[in-house]
Design a protein around this motif. Structure first.
Motif, PDB file in Angstrom:
ATOM      1  N   THR A  41      50.912  33.485  60.171  1.00  0.00           N
ATOM      2  CA  THR A  41      51.802  34.622  59.949  1.00  0.00           C
ATOM      3  C   THR A  41      52.398  35.007  61.296  1.00  0.00           C
ATOM      4  O   THR A  41      51.814  34.707  62.348  1.00  0.00           O
ATOM      5  N   SER A  42      53.566  35.663  61.264  1.00  0.00           N
ATOM      6  CA  SER A  42      54.217  36.013  62.539  1.00  0.00           C
ATOM      7  C   SER A  42      54.461  37.518  62.680  1.00  0.00           C
ATOM      8  O   SER A  42      54.830  37.982  63.751  1.00  0.00           O
ATOM      9  N   ASP A  43      54.256  38.288  61.599  1.00  0.00           N
ATOM     10  CA  ASP A  43      54.468  39.745  61.690  1.00  0.00           C
ATOM     11  C   ASP A  43      53.207  40.441  62.175  1.00  0.00           C
ATOM     12  O   ASP A  43      52.113  39.882  62.112  1.00  0.00           O
ATOM     13  N   ARG A  46      50.360  40.640  59.813  1.00  0.00           N
ATOM     14  CA  ARG A  46      49.852  39.336  59.373  1.00  0.00           C
ATOM     15  C   ARG A  46      49.877  39.226  57.843  1.00  0.00           C
ATOM     16  O   ARG A  46      48.925  38.781  57.197  1.00  0.00           O
ATOM     17  N   SER A  47      50.972  39.653  57.229  1.00  0.00           N
ATOM     18  CA  SER A  47      51.026  39.691  55.758  1.00  0.00           C
ATOM     19  C   SER A  47      51.247  38.309  55.159  1.00  0.00           C
ATOM     20  O   SER A  47      51.988  37.478  55.671  1.00  0.00           O
ATOM     21  N   VAL A  48      50.544  38.085  54.060  1.00  0.00           N
ATOM     22  CA  VAL A  48      50.623  36.817  53.345  1.00  0.00           C
ATOM     23  C   VAL A  48      51.156  37.024  51.924  1.00  0.00           C
ATOM     24  O   VAL A  48      51.318  36.055  51.187  1.00  0.00           O
ATOM     25  N   ASP A  49      51.422  38.289  51.542  1.00  0.00           N
ATOM     26  CA  ASP A  49      51.846  38.574  50.162  1.00  0.00           C
ATOM     27  C   ASP A  49      53.017  39.546  50.156  1.00  0.00           C
ATOM     28  O   ASP A  49      53.276  40.240  51.133  1.00  0.00           O
ATOM     29  N   GLU A  64      56.400  31.439  53.530  1.00  0.00           N
ATOM     30  CA  GLU A  64      56.508  31.040  54.950  1.00  0.00           C
ATOM     31  C   GLU A  64      55.190  30.629  55.597  1.00  0.00           C
ATOM     32  O   GLU A  64      55.145  29.596  56.290  1.00  0.00           O
ATOM     33  N   PRO A  65      54.089  31.404  55.431  1.00  0.00           N
ATOM     34  CA  PRO A  65      52.834  30.962  56.077  1.00  0.00           C
ATOM     35  C   PRO A  65      52.375  29.584  55.578  1.00  0.00           C
ATOM     36  O   PRO A  65      51.872  28.769  56.358  1.00  0.00           O
ATOM     37  N   TRP A  66      52.593  29.306  54.281  1.00  0.00           N
ATOM     38  CA  TRP A  66      52.197  28.001  53.729  1.00  0.00           C
ATOM     39  C   TRP A  66      53.043  26.885  54.338  1.00  0.00           C
ATOM     40  O   TRP A  66      52.524  25.801  54.635  1.00  0.00           O
ATOM     41  N   GLY A  67      54.348  27.167  54.533  1.00  0.00           N
ATOM     42  CA  GLY A  67      55.219  26.167  55.155  1.00  0.00           C
ATOM     43  C   GLY A  67      54.782  25.859  56.570  1.00  0.00           C
ATOM     44  O   GLY A  67      54.714  24.681  56.973  1.00  0.00           O
ATOM     45  N   ALA A  68      54.449  26.922  57.324  1.00  0.00           N
ATOM     46  CA  ALA A  68      54.014  26.733  58.717  1.00  0.00           C
ATOM     47  C   ALA A  68      52.676  25.986  58.768  1.00  0.00           C
ATOM     48  O   ALA A  68      52.463  25.121  59.632  1.00  0.00           O
ATOM     49  N   ALA A  69      51.785  26.296  57.830  1.00  0.00           N
ATOM     50  CA  ALA A  69      50.485  25.615  57.771  1.00  0.00           C
ATOM     51  C   ALA A  69      50.685  24.124  57.506  1.00  0.00           C
ATOM     52  O   ALA A  69      50.090  23.271  58.183  1.00  0.00           O
ATOM     53  N   LEU A  70      51.553  23.812  56.543  1.00  0.00           N
ATOM     54  CA  LEU A  70      51.820  22.415  56.200  1.00  0.00           C
ATOM     55  C   LEU A  70      52.431  21.689  57.398  1.00  0.00           C
ATOM     56  O   LEU A  70      52.029  20.563  57.724  1.00  0.00           O
ATOM     57  N   ASP A  71      53.406  22.346  58.072  1.00  0.00           N
ATOM     58  CA  ASP A  71      54.020  21.745  59.269  1.00  0.00           C
ATOM     59  C   ASP A  71      52.942  21.347  60.271  1.00  0.00           C
ATOM     60  O   ASP A  71      52.925  20.223  60.764  1.00  0.00           O
TER      61      ASP A  71
END
Ligand code: JD2
Length: 269
Positions: A41-43, A46-49, A64-71
């Motif tokens: 997360t970047s905020d 640290r929100s995920v929802d 977005e957090p899932w995309g960054a994790a996959l990257d």
């Protein structure tokens, strides 16, 4: 095999250090890494929802957090593969059988040359709306080099995450069964256990896998009932045929029990 688990509750996976899976990790047969989704997360919060488009109750996991994790996790795979851990030979090597020159006769080269194989990786999203998990899926995943589990919470993960992931890695939404859990963690734990016990060298006694492939609930029949000592316990006796030493009769009895139990408990099967 490498297993990555992404979750907002990393503590859920502490039991993986125990028992059979723990031993497989200690023996180096499987490498498990648990990741806190909030790392990506970047905020400040640290929100995920976030609230669901279209309205409705509950929250949905942001993509977005899932995309960054996959990257990051897929980037790690590339780094590991170039270091040679996941890929035994150069990606430019010419695999046996694809040269057009192999006449099929055995030769020293067949033994000496490592065959090039694309590392198999799966992105697995436990979901109540997924395809049913099964022994067949566990067997397929046990042949993979890498499994990445995305464990959601709330009302689930933004539907674009599996679409995006599928463009980059083999992706599956899989359900543990037709009942509602609060998140994907318990489902992922069950799936990891089902897969890891199928990795060669993990089970002490490979015969138990052989027997499962003959009479397993997942291929048709449920397992026959089992007994141990004492032969009589609180007024309940072990079926006498099992004490007889007559192996053919025992096999026949077990088969009949498996058939009867399957009819009783899985009448639709
Ligand atoms: C999950 C939730 C949607 C209601 C992420 C539930 C599952 N067999 C199974 N039952 N429930 C799940 C599961 C998996 C992941 C999530 N929830 C809660 N989602 C509607 C409740 C959130 C599997 N596999």
């Amino acid at each position: 095999m490498r297993i990555d688990l992404v979750t907002v509750f990393p503590d859920y996976f502490a039991p993986l250090g125990l028992s059979l899976v723990g031993k497989a990790i200690a023996a180096g047969l499987v490498d498990v890494a648990v990741h806190d989704l909030r790392r990506w997360t970047s905020d400040v919060h640290r929100s995920v929802d976030d609230t669901p488009f279209g309205g409705g109750a509950g929250m949905v996991m942001k993509p977005e957090p899932w995309g960054a994790a996959l990257d990051e996790l897929l980037g790690q795979e590339a780094a590991t593969a170039s270091a040679g851990a996941l890929c035994p030979s150069s990606p430019h090597s010419d695999p046996i059988g694809q040269t057009g020159l192999d006449d099929g006769a055995a030769s020293a080269a067949d033994v000496a040359a490592p065959t090039s194989r694309r590392p198999r990786a799966f992105f697995i999203i436990p979901s109540p709306s997924g395809v049913p998990f099964s022994q067949a899926l566990a067997r397929d995943w046990a042949l993979a080099d890498r499994l990445i589990f995305a464990c959601g919470r709330y009302e689930g993960i933004d539907a674009r995450v599996p679409l995006h992931a599928a463009q980059r890695i083999e992706t599956a939404e899989v359900s543990l069964g037709d009942y509602v859990l609060n998140g994907g963690e318990v489902a992922a734990l069950a799936m990891v256990e089902a897969v890891v016990r199928l990795i060669p060298g993990v089970l002490g006694n490979p015969q138990s896998l052989v027997e499962e492939s003959h009479a397993p609930s997942w291929d048709g029949l449920l397992e026959y009932p089992v007994y141990t000592k004492p032969a009589s316990w609180r007024g309940l006796d072990v079926p006498t045929v099992l004490l007889s030493g007559h192996h053919a009769k025992i096999a026949q009895w077990r088969r009949a029990q498996a058939v009867a139990l399957t009819r009783l408990r899985r009448p639709s099967a």
